[in-house]
Motif scaffolding. Structure first.
Motif, PDB file in Angstrom:
ATOM      1  N   PHE A  68       0.793  -1.230   0.000  1.00  0.00           N
ATOM      2  CA  PHE A  68       0.000   0.000   0.000  1.00  0.00           C
ATOM      3  C   PHE A  68       0.829   1.287   0.000  1.00  0.00           C
ATOM      4  O   PHE A  68       0.529   2.205  -0.775  1.00  0.00           O
ATOM      5  CB  PHE A  68      -0.967  -0.001   1.184  1.00  0.00           C
ATOM      6  CG  PHE A  68      -1.763   1.268   1.285  1.00  0.00           C
ATOM      7  CD1 PHE A  68      -2.878   1.474   0.482  1.00  0.00           C
ATOM      8  CD2 PHE A  68      -1.387   2.277   2.177  1.00  0.00           C
ATOM      9  CE1 PHE A  68      -3.601   2.656   0.565  1.00  0.00           C
ATOM     10  CE2 PHE A  68      -2.117   3.453   2.263  1.00  0.00           C
ATOM     11  CZ  PHE A  68      -3.222   3.646   1.445  1.00  0.00           C
ATOM     12  N   TRP A  72       0.229   4.251  -2.613  1.00  0.00           N
ATOM     13  CA  TRP A  72      -0.270   5.566  -2.191  1.00  0.00           C
ATOM     14  C   TRP A  72       0.706   6.685  -2.542  1.00  0.00           C
ATOM     15  O   TRP A  72       0.294   7.838  -2.739  1.00  0.00           O
ATOM     16  CB  TRP A  72      -0.570   5.572  -0.698  1.00  0.00           C
ATOM     17  CG  TRP A  72      -1.532   6.660  -0.354  1.00  0.00           C
ATOM     18  CD1 TRP A  72      -1.288   7.811   0.319  1.00  0.00           C
ATOM     19  CD2 TRP A  72      -2.920   6.695  -0.706  1.00  0.00           C
ATOM     20  NE1 TRP A  72      -2.421   8.570   0.415  1.00  0.00           N
ATOM     21  CE2 TRP A  72      -3.447   7.903  -0.218  1.00  0.00           C
ATOM     22  CE3 TRP A  72      -3.773   5.815  -1.394  1.00  0.00           C
ATOM     23  CZ2 TRP A  72      -4.774   8.276  -0.387  1.00  0.00           C
ATOM     24  CZ3 TRP A  72      -5.100   6.175  -1.558  1.00  0.00           C
ATOM     25  CH2 TRP A  72      -5.587   7.387  -1.072  1.00  0.00           C
ATOM     26  N   ILE A  75      -0.492   7.876  -5.665  1.00  0.00           N
ATOM     27  CA  ILE A  75      -1.824   8.485  -5.630  1.00  0.00           C
ATOM     28  C   ILE A  75      -1.819   9.839  -4.941  1.00  0.00           C
ATOM     29  O   ILE A  75      -2.453  10.798  -5.402  1.00  0.00           O
ATOM     30  CB  ILE A  75      -2.815   7.543  -4.915  1.00  0.00           C
ATOM     31  CG1 ILE A  75      -3.012   6.259  -5.719  1.00  0.00           C
ATOM     32  CG2 ILE A  75      -4.164   8.243  -4.682  1.00  0.00           C
ATOM     33  CD1 ILE A  75      -3.873   5.225  -5.026  1.00  0.00           C
ATOM     34  N   ALA A  76      -1.126   9.951  -3.821  1.00  0.00           N
ATOM     35  CA  ALA A  76      -1.199  11.133  -2.956  1.00  0.00           C
ATOM     36  C   ALA A  76      -0.999  12.458  -3.698  1.00  0.00           C
ATOM     37  O   ALA A  76      -1.771  13.404  -3.473  1.00  0.00           O
ATOM     38  CB  ALA A  76      -0.196  11.004  -1.807  1.00  0.00           C
ATOM     39  N   LEU A  96      -9.281   3.120   4.130  1.00  0.00           N
ATOM     40  CA  LEU A  96      -8.136   4.011   3.956  1.00  0.00           C
ATOM     41  C   LEU A  96      -7.476   4.323   5.301  1.00  0.00           C
ATOM     42  O   LEU A  96      -6.245   4.250   5.441  1.00  0.00           O
ATOM     43  CB  LEU A  96      -8.587   5.301   3.269  1.00  0.00           C
ATOM     44  CG  LEU A  96      -7.494   6.292   2.874  1.00  0.00           C
ATOM     45  CD1 LEU A  96      -6.462   5.646   1.956  1.00  0.00           C
ATOM     46  CD2 LEU A  96      -8.102   7.519   2.206  1.00  0.00           C
ATOM     47  N   TYR A 107      -2.127   9.941   8.674  1.00  0.00           N
ATOM     48  CA  TYR A 107      -3.315  10.146   7.838  1.00  0.00           C
ATOM     49  C   TYR A 107      -3.571  11.641   7.647  1.00  0.00           C
ATOM     50  O   TYR A 107      -3.656  12.394   8.632  1.00  0.00           O
ATOM     51  CB  TYR A 107      -4.530   9.486   8.490  1.00  0.00           C
ATOM     52  CG  TYR A 107      -5.765   9.504   7.616  1.00  0.00           C
ATOM     53  CD1 TYR A 107      -5.835   8.696   6.492  1.00  0.00           C
ATOM     54  CD2 TYR A 107      -6.843  10.339   7.917  1.00  0.00           C
ATOM     55  CE1 TYR A 107      -6.962   8.703   5.683  1.00  0.00           C
ATOM     56  CE2 TYR A 107      -7.974  10.352   7.117  1.00  0.00           C
ATOM     57  CZ  TYR A 107      -8.022   9.536   5.996  1.00  0.00           C
ATOM     58  OH  TYR A 107      -9.137   9.553   5.188  1.00  0.00           O
TER      59      TYR A 107
END
Length: 228
Positions: A68, A72, A75-76, A96, A107
């Motif tokens: 992950f 991510w 993606i972030a 998430l 987060y």
């Protein structure tokens, strides 16, 4: 809302950390600007029968998939400054947050909107599954439970339901309000009508403003409305 990111996760088992695929659709100015899809090595790394039946993925599909944090990281940057949107955000947001905790990641407290909640306000009756609401919004979801296909459907719904202008949320609310007022056949306060309908006050107010503009309701005195 014309700028947002629709997101969808599929999981390998009942654990929210077991995300095994993700689809993201970036919408800017009401138009799809970018898409992203990736398989993910789930944690814990096993598939239960029912999850595989839903999305068709198995352990062999994700054995060599990235973890992950690697996914991510791609993606972030795409999400900076955007609100996330999901159909049933309770599931996707929970996944998430859980996988962020699993890997000890900070987060970012992404703002989240839910097309499922919105669709229930627009269409109070009937089924609200992603494929059903997508069809109501004029989108054909042909690969249901593929993460990117579901994210694309969610984006299409959000463009329709969260867009500016003739928001069907208020259009539908106006019709419901008007029908209820005709049944009551007497002047009524917006707050009392909202309570009777179990709807939000601001929605009732917006519906009444629309109806008044259309000449379908009148205000016998300040704060009261009556169907024409």
């Amino acid at each position: 809302m014309k700028d947002f990111a629709a997101i969808d996760f599929e999981t390998a088992n009942s654990e929210p950390t077991s995300v095994c695929s993700v689809g993201v659709v970036i919408v800017r100015d009401g138009v799809v600007a970018d898409t992203f899809y990736s398989l993910i090595k789930p944690v814990p790394e096993y598939y239960d029968f029912w999850c595989s039946q839903v999305h068709g993925l198995t352990e062999s599909d994700t054995r060599k998939a990235p973890v992950f944090p690697e996914v991510w990281a791609e993606i972030a940057p795409r999400l900076e400054g955007l609100t996330l949107v999901a159909h049933n955000k309770a599931f996707d947001e929970n996944c998430l947050k859980a996988v962020f905790r699993c890997y000890g990641m900070n987060y970012p407290d992404y703002p989240f909107c839910c097309t499922l909640v919105k669709s229930r306000r627009v269409w109070p009756t009937g089924r609200h599954n992603l494929d059903v609401i997508a069809e109501r919004c004029g989108y054909n979801l042909s690969r249901h439970h593929h993460a990117l296909a579901d994210a694309e459907a969610c984006a299409a719904i959000a463009i329709k339901l969260f867009g500016d202008g003739d928001d069907p949320y208020y259009m539908e609310a106006a019709d419901i309000v008007y029908a209820r007022m005709r049944q009551l056949d007497s002047p009524i306060k917006a707050a009392d009508l909202a309570q009777l309908m179990g709807e939000e006050r601001k929605t009732i107010d917006a519906a009444l403003r629309r109806l008044k503009t259309e000449g379908r309701v009148a205000s016998p005195k300040r704060g009261y409305y009556q169907a024409e």
